[in-house]
Structure formats: structure tokens, C-alpha cells
Write an enzyme that holds these catalytic residues in place. Structure first.
Site, PDB file in Angstrom:
ATOM      1  N   LYS A  22      14.795 -31.153 -25.677  1.00  0.00           N
ATOM      2  CA  LYS A  22      15.118 -32.385 -24.945  1.00  0.00           C
ATOM      3  C   LYS A  22      14.117 -32.582 -23.813  1.00  0.00           C
ATOM      4  O   LYS A  22      13.572 -33.678 -23.642  1.00  0.00           O
ATOM      5  CB  LYS A  22      16.518 -32.269 -24.346  1.00  0.00           C
ATOM      6  N   ASN A  23      13.827 -31.529 -23.058  1.00  0.00           N
ATOM      7  CA  ASN A  23      13.022 -31.682 -21.848  1.00  0.00           C
ATOM      8  C   ASN A  23      11.531 -31.753 -22.130  1.00  0.00           C
ATOM      9  O   ASN A  23      10.735 -31.901 -21.210  1.00  0.00           O
ATOM     10  CB  ASN A  23      13.357 -30.566 -20.857  1.00  0.00           C
ATOM     11  N   CYS A 117      23.366 -37.016  -9.546  1.00  0.00           N
ATOM     12  CA  CYS A 117      24.157 -36.717 -10.729  1.00  0.00           C
ATOM     13  C   CYS A 117      25.030 -35.534 -10.313  1.00  0.00           C
ATOM     14  O   CYS A 117      25.006 -35.117  -9.156  1.00  0.00           O
ATOM     15  CB  CYS A 117      23.251 -36.359 -11.910  1.00  0.00           C
ATOM     16  N   ARG A 122      18.989 -36.128  -6.837  1.00  0.00           N
ATOM     17  CA  ARG A 122      17.799 -35.927  -7.668  1.00  0.00           C
ATOM     18  C   ARG A 122      16.647 -36.710  -7.009  1.00  0.00           C
ATOM     19  O   ARG A 122      16.440 -37.884  -7.247  1.00  0.00           O
ATOM     20  CB  ARG A 122      18.045 -36.434  -9.093  1.00  0.00           C
ATOM     21  N   ASP A 305      19.054 -23.935 -16.130  1.00  0.00           N
ATOM     22  CA  ASP A 305      19.860 -24.563 -17.196  1.00  0.00           C
ATOM     23  C   ASP A 305      20.630 -23.532 -18.016  1.00  0.00           C
ATOM     24  O   ASP A 305      21.507 -23.893 -18.791  1.00  0.00           O
ATOM     25  CB  ASP A 305      18.963 -25.385 -18.128  1.00  0.00           C
ATOM     26  N   ILE A 327      17.889 -23.812  -7.535  1.00  0.00           N
ATOM     27  CA  ILE A 327      17.265 -25.096  -7.894  1.00  0.00           C
ATOM     28  C   ILE A 327      18.178 -26.296  -7.608  1.00  0.00           C
ATOM     29  O   ILE A 327      17.759 -27.256  -6.983  1.00  0.00           O
ATOM     30  CB  ILE A 327      16.885 -25.103  -9.408  1.00  0.00           C
ATOM     31  N   ARG A 397      24.525 -35.201 -24.686  1.00  0.00           N
ATOM     32  CA  ARG A 397      23.195 -35.518 -24.126  1.00  0.00           C
ATOM     33  C   ARG A 397      22.184 -34.427 -24.468  1.00  0.00           C
ATOM     34  O   ARG A 397      21.003 -34.673 -24.560  1.00  0.00           O
ATOM     35  CB  ARG A 397      23.271 -35.661 -22.601  1.00  0.00           C
TER      36      ARG A 397
HETATM   37  C1  EPZ Z   1      13.970 -30.850 -15.120  1.00  0.00           C
HETATM   38  O1  EPZ Z   1      14.597 -31.645 -14.139  1.00  0.00           O
HETATM   39  C2  EPZ Z   1      14.944 -30.757 -16.282  1.00  0.00           C
HETATM   40  N1  EPZ Z   1      15.182 -32.082 -16.824  1.00  0.00           N
HETATM   41  C3  EPZ Z   1      16.242 -30.121 -15.816  1.00  0.00           C
HETATM   42  O2  EPZ Z   1      17.098 -29.990 -16.955  1.00  0.00           O
HETATM   43  C4  EPZ Z   1      15.936 -28.736 -15.278  1.00  0.00           C
HETATM   44  O3  EPZ Z   1      17.126 -28.161 -14.786  1.00  0.00           O
HETATM   45  C5  EPZ Z   1      14.904 -28.864 -14.143  1.00  0.00           C
HETATM   46  O4  EPZ Z   1      13.717 -29.530 -14.634  1.00  0.00           O
HETATM   47  C6  EPZ Z   1      14.474 -27.508 -13.599  1.00  0.00           C
HETATM   48  O5  EPZ Z   1      13.918 -26.745 -14.638  1.00  0.00           O
HETATM   49  C7  EPZ Z   1      14.262 -32.637 -17.658  1.00  0.00           C
HETATM   50  O6  EPZ Z   1      13.222 -32.057 -17.921  1.00  0.00           O
HETATM   51  C8  EPZ Z   1      14.612 -33.976 -18.237  1.00  0.00           C
HETATM   52  P1  EPZ Z   1      12.633 -30.549 -10.838  1.00  0.00           P
HETATM   53  P2  EPZ Z   1      13.726 -32.198 -12.893  1.00  0.00           P
HETATM   54  O7  EPZ Z   1      11.830 -31.760 -10.489  1.00  0.00           O
HETATM   55  O8  EPZ Z   1      12.356 -32.545 -13.364  1.00  0.00           O
HETATM   56  C9  EPZ Z   1      13.846 -30.963  -6.263  1.00  0.00           C
HETATM   57  C10 EPZ Z   1      19.052 -30.284 -18.211  1.00  0.00           C
HETATM   58  O9  EPZ Z   1      20.237 -29.906 -18.151  1.00  0.00           O
HETATM   59  N2  EPZ Z   1      12.920 -32.118  -6.251  1.00  0.00           N
HETATM   60  O10 EPZ Z   1      11.912 -29.299 -11.264  1.00  0.00           O
HETATM   61  O11 EPZ Z   1      14.515 -33.234 -12.191  1.00  0.00           O
HETATM   62  C11 EPZ Z   1      15.079 -31.221  -7.118  1.00  0.00           C
HETATM   63  O12 EPZ Z   1      16.064 -31.887  -6.375  1.00  0.00           O
HETATM   64  C12 EPZ Z   1      18.317 -30.736 -16.975  1.00  0.00           C
HETATM   65  O13 EPZ Z   1      18.377 -30.309 -19.279  1.00  0.00           O
HETATM   66  C13 EPZ Z   1      12.587 -32.685  -5.019  1.00  0.00           C
HETATM   67  O14 EPZ Z   1      13.055 -32.265  -3.964  1.00  0.00           O
HETATM   68  O15 EPZ Z   1      13.679 -30.894 -11.987  1.00  0.00           O
HETATM   69  C14 EPZ Z   1      15.491 -29.825  -7.522  1.00  0.00           C
HETATM   70  O16 EPZ Z   1      16.232 -29.245  -6.453  1.00  0.00           O
HETATM   71  C15 EPZ Z   1      19.151 -30.571 -15.727  1.00  0.00           C
HETATM   72  N3  EPZ Z   1      11.734 -33.749  -5.008  1.00  0.00           N
HETATM   73  C16 EPZ Z   1      14.155 -29.077  -7.630  1.00  0.00           C
HETATM   74  O17 EPZ Z   1      13.198 -29.857  -6.899  1.00  0.00           O
HETATM   75  C17 EPZ Z   1      11.190 -34.263  -6.170  1.00  0.00           C
HETATM   76  O18 EPZ Z   1      10.401 -35.222  -6.090  1.00  0.00           O
HETATM   77  C18 EPZ Z   1      13.655 -28.943  -9.060  1.00  0.00           C
HETATM   78  O19 EPZ Z   1      13.620 -30.235  -9.612  1.00  0.00           O
HETATM   79  C19 EPZ Z   1      11.540 -33.660  -7.401  1.00  0.00           C
HETATM   80  C20 EPZ Z   1      12.399 -32.591  -7.419  1.00  0.00           C
END
Ligand code: EPZ
Length: 417
Positions: A22-23, A117, A122, A305, A327, A397
Site C-alpha cells: 500500500k505504502n 486521523c 498529520r 505499523d 512516531i 484500507r
Molecule cells: C507513512 O506515513 C505511512 N503511510 C504510514 O503508514 C507509516 O506509519 C509512516 O510513513 C511511518 O513509517 C504511507 O506511506 C501512505 P512520516 P507518513 O511522514 O508519510 C511527522 C499505515 O498504517 N511529520 O514518516 O505520514 C509525523 O507527524 C500508515 O499504512 C511531521 O512532523 O509518515 C509523524 O509523527 C500509518 N511533519 C512522523 O513525522 C511532516 O511534514 C513520521 O511521519 C511530516 C511528518
């Protein structure tokens, strides 16, 4: 609302095939915006997030055609507009992945800010900082992000925090920028590597994906190509936890073990027998389940995850386990539901403290996010009696036809609409 009905106590046995990630498929679908000509994707999982992304791309004027058998054709040559509205973006945070491609190919984008969410806020500040560094004018108004740039210019970008999403958006935007871009402290997830492989197939010059330093040499045009999506390591890891809880033995085929080193290591430490043969991973459940102390981290660390599915296993641990989540703040909503099944878990300061119990008993429970759903299904397989699970809009999802797949492995599970 549909529910899953599971009768616990039946070990999972047999083998199953890993599906496309998915990701990985979500950013790759967004990256089709960058390309002229047809993009053909294979191993596209049949999950609702893919249909949501297809809806957003269609809204933008991208041709999206599901060809059956996990194959998907996309064509962005007649893209009509660069605005992704709130009513679509609100359904899935990964919708924001269209921002970088729109900005890079068409010089502008207007994308709704993802809200929150159940995992917590996010944020996308790191994405916007990257767009600004590449020379875009970016501002936010009325819940929308508006960005424009005549042509993005390559630059050096250091991410103060590792972000999968920001790394994806910056890599996609930089692929059509003028000159070279270097991303420092980039995310190293296998899904980033798969996105880079797709971009390279389309003519992009991307080096170093999978390491904290990614170098992108911008090109004038990308041409659509074919790509088979990498396997979903999170689904594989969830199935392994389910197998351990059910007391069975399952082989997941075509799931590169190098994507799961941290997970396989923790499952072995928990006393489970894990064997690897090429890209096939087999788990044979063992008792007792040894208690663990685990902290989530960006790849190659233990993935957030798989935090909920692992905690479901540790519920039956032989002592006190700790799972420290670094995270997502809101990742603990599943704990209360596991407690309803008889688990003994306390959460304080982003850490779940799990006192092992001897058995679980079935009860009605609700999934609050995709991976909470995976954890509840896993626990239900071990619980005595019947468990009914709601919140399938989350489970659908991220887990394709989970009940038919688990039933084929011997689970007593049915979906009632
Ligand atoms: C991706 O989310 C995945 N989703 C998530 O999977 C996964 O848990 C996550 O990466 C971590 O591996 C997809 O790929 C579609 P991040 P993403 O940007 O990209 C903070 C699932 O269940 N952050 O690495 O949103 C954020 O709030 C989902 O499949 C900022 O502060 O994750 C988080 O605390 C859930 N500012 C941390 O960084 C930003 O601009 C990591 O977020 C972006 C993120």
C-alpha cells in the site's frame, strides 16, 4: 455496518502470497502525474486506499483504468486541473503525495491540508519546506495548500526529522527540477526505494534511495513505464504475528526478508521459530511467548505499523513487555480494545506496558485505524470463543480480503455485512 466474526482457537497453517505494498503503490500512482504516456502498474493491491487515490487522480483528469489481476493503467496527458479538494484528501493522508508531482509538472498545485486521523496530527510542514527550498511560492489558506513555481530548481534539503511522506514528495518534485537536488536525512523505507525504481524506469535520475542521502538530477520529461509494486512488508509482518498468536505455522511467499529484519529479529526474541528461504518467510509458533522491550523507529528500525500486531502477541507473553512508540502519538487507541479481550496493558508516556496473561476471551471490539484492525484480528485468533470486530472501513484500507485469506489458512472467520 459490516463486521468480522472470528472463532478463536484454530491455528493458521499453510502458505500465502505477499501482495503489493500500500505504502509504495500510493506514491507511485501519484508519480504517474509526472509522466507523459501510459503508466502500467502490476501487483496493485485491492484495497480501498488505492480506490481513493484513483478517485483523486480521476478528479484531476488523469485517466485511471483497472485492468484486473492487480494491473492498473494511468495516463496524465490530459490532466484537467491541479486542485485536490478537501472532501477527497480528508479520507486519506497519502493524498498529499499528489502535491509534489503537480507542482513539478504543471508549476502549481492546490491541495487540501490533511487533517488529523486516529494516529494524531498529520503535519506536512516538512513537505512544504522542501517545496520552498526547491523555489516554489507556498502558502496556506482556508485549509488549502497553494504552491506555484515556473520551474523548480535543484538544491540541498536537510530534513530535521525523518519523514516518509516528505521524502517521497521531495524526490518526486526534484525529478523534474532544473539541476541537482540532494536530500539529507531522507527516509530509507523500502517503499521509497520502490518509488525511486519506478521513477528511474520513467527516465528520472535518482541515486541513493534507501539511504539517508538521496541525489536527484532533474530531467525535462518523464515517460510512463511499467512497474511491479514491491511486496507489503507490513501485511507480511501482521500475518506472522497472527500466525504466532494462533499457534500455527505459515509461509509468506515473495516477501523480501531484508524488508523485515527488525521484525523477524523481535519475533525470534519472542521465542517464535522464523525460517527464511530466499524471499519466503516461515513462522512456526512456539510457546511460551517471551516478553520483549521494543522501540519503534524509522527503517531499518522496528516499524510503527507493526507496533499494534506485535503488542497483540506480547499480550500472551511470559512476563512484562514494553513497547515504546516514537512516531505517532495516537497509536494507542487499539489498547483499550485488547483489554476488552482480557489483555493487561497500561499506557503511559507513549509506552505500552504489557503484563502477560494466560488466555484471552472473545468479545465485540472496534478497530480505530488500519493496524489496530490487524492487531484485533490477531488477538481474536487466539481468544477463546467468538470475537466480533467492527471498523472494517479501516481494515479494508490496508488488508486486502483479509477474511478470505485467513480462512484459506484455517481460521474460522466470516464477514457479515
Ligand atoms: C507513512 O506515513 C505511512 N503511510 C504510514 O503508514 C507509516 O506509519 C509512516 O510513513 C511511518 O513509517 C504511507 O506511506 C501512505 P512520516 P507518513 O511522514 O508519510 C511527522 C499505515 O498504517 N511529520 O514518516 O505520514 C509525523 O507527524 C500508515 O499504512 C511531521 O512532523 O509518515 C509523524 O509523527 C500509518 N511533519 C512522523 O513525522 C511532516 O511534514 C513520521 O511521519 C511530516 C511528518
Amino acid at each position: 455496518m459490516p463486521r468480522l466474526i472470528i472463532e478463536g482457537g484454530h491455528p493458521l497453517r499453510g502458505e500465502t502470497e505477499a501482495l503489493g505494498a500500500k505504502n509504495a503503490v500510493l506514491p507511485i500512482m501519484a508519480a504517474a502525474i509526472l509522466c507523459s504516456g501510459d503508466v502500467l502498474l502490476e501487483r496493485v493491491p485491492d484495497i480501498s486506499d488505492v480506490r481513493v487515490m484513483a478517485g483523486i487522480l480521476t478528479e484531476l483528469g488523469v485517466e485511471v483504468e483497472f485492468l484486473g489481476g492487480g494491473r492498473l493503467r494511468l495516463n496524465a496527458d490530459r490532466l484537467a486541473n491541479t486542485r485536490a479538494p478537501y472532501e477527497l484528501v480528508r479520507r486519506m493522508n497519502a493524498s498529499f503525495d499528489v502535491a509534489g508531482p503537480l507542482l513539478a509538472r504543471f508549476g502549481e498545485c492546490e491541495v487540501a491540508l490533511p487533517g488529523g486521523c486516529n494516529l494524531g496530527q498529520r503535519r506536512v510542514n516538512l513537505h512544504l519546506d522542501a517545496f520552498r527550498a526547491l523555489g516554489a511560492e507556498v502558502h496556506r489558506e482556508h485549509g488549502m495548500v497553494k504552491a506555484q513555481a515556473t520551474r523548480l530548481r535543484g538544491t540541498s534539503i536537510y530534513f530535521p526529522k525523518v519523514s516518509v511522506g516528505a521524502t517521497k514528495n521531495a524526490t518526486m518534485a526534484a525529478s523534474l527540477a532544473e539541476g541537482e537536488t540532494v536530500l539529507e536525512n531522507a527516509a530509507c523505507e523500502p517503499e521509497i526505494v520502490d518509488l525511486a525504481r519506478f521513477l528511474q524506469a520513467c527516465g528520472a535520475r535518482v541515486e541513493g534511495a534507501g539511504t539517508p542521502r538521496i541525489r536527484v538530477e532533474g530531467v525535462r520529461e518523464l515517460r510512463g513505464a511499467s512497474h511491479a509494486v514491491t511486496s507489503d512488508r507490513i501485511v507480511t509482518g501482521t500475518i506472522l504475528c497472527m500466525t504466532a498468536l494462533s499457534g500455527g505455522e505459515v509461509t509468506v511467499r515473495n516477501s523480501p526478508p531484508e524488508h523485515l529484519e527488525a521484525v523477524l529479529g523481535e519475533l525470534r526474541k519472542a521465542g517464535q521459530e522464523v525460517r527464511v528461504q530466499g524471499n519466503d518467510v516461515t513462522l512456526s509458533a512456539r510457546r511460551p511467548v517471551r516478553s520483549l522491550e521494543v522501540t519503534t523507529a524509522p527503517f531499518p528500525g522496528f516499524p510503527t505499523d507493526l507496533h499494534p500486531p506485535l503488542v497483540a502477541l506480547l499480550v500472551l507473553g511470559d512476563g512484562v513487555s514494553m513497547l515504546h512508540e516514537t512516531i505517532f502519538d495516537g497509536r494507542f487507541m487499539y489498547v483499550g480494545e485488547l483489554v476488552r479481550l482480557g489483555a493487561n496493558i497500561r499506557v503511559s508516556d507513549h509506552t505500552a506496558v504489557i503484563n502477560g496473561v494466560r488466555f484471552l476471551a472473545g468479545a465485540p471490539v472496534e478497530a480505530s485505524d488500519i493496524r489496530a484492525g490487524g492487531a484485533l484480528i490477531a488477538a481474536a485468533l487466539a481468544a477463546e470463543g467468538e470475537t466480533s470486530i467492527g471498523g472494517l472501513e479501516f481494515i479494508d484500507r490496508g488488508y486486502e480480503n483479509v477474511h478470505t485469506r485467513l480462512a484459506s489458512l484455517g481460521a474460522r472467520i466470516r464477514r457479515v455485512e
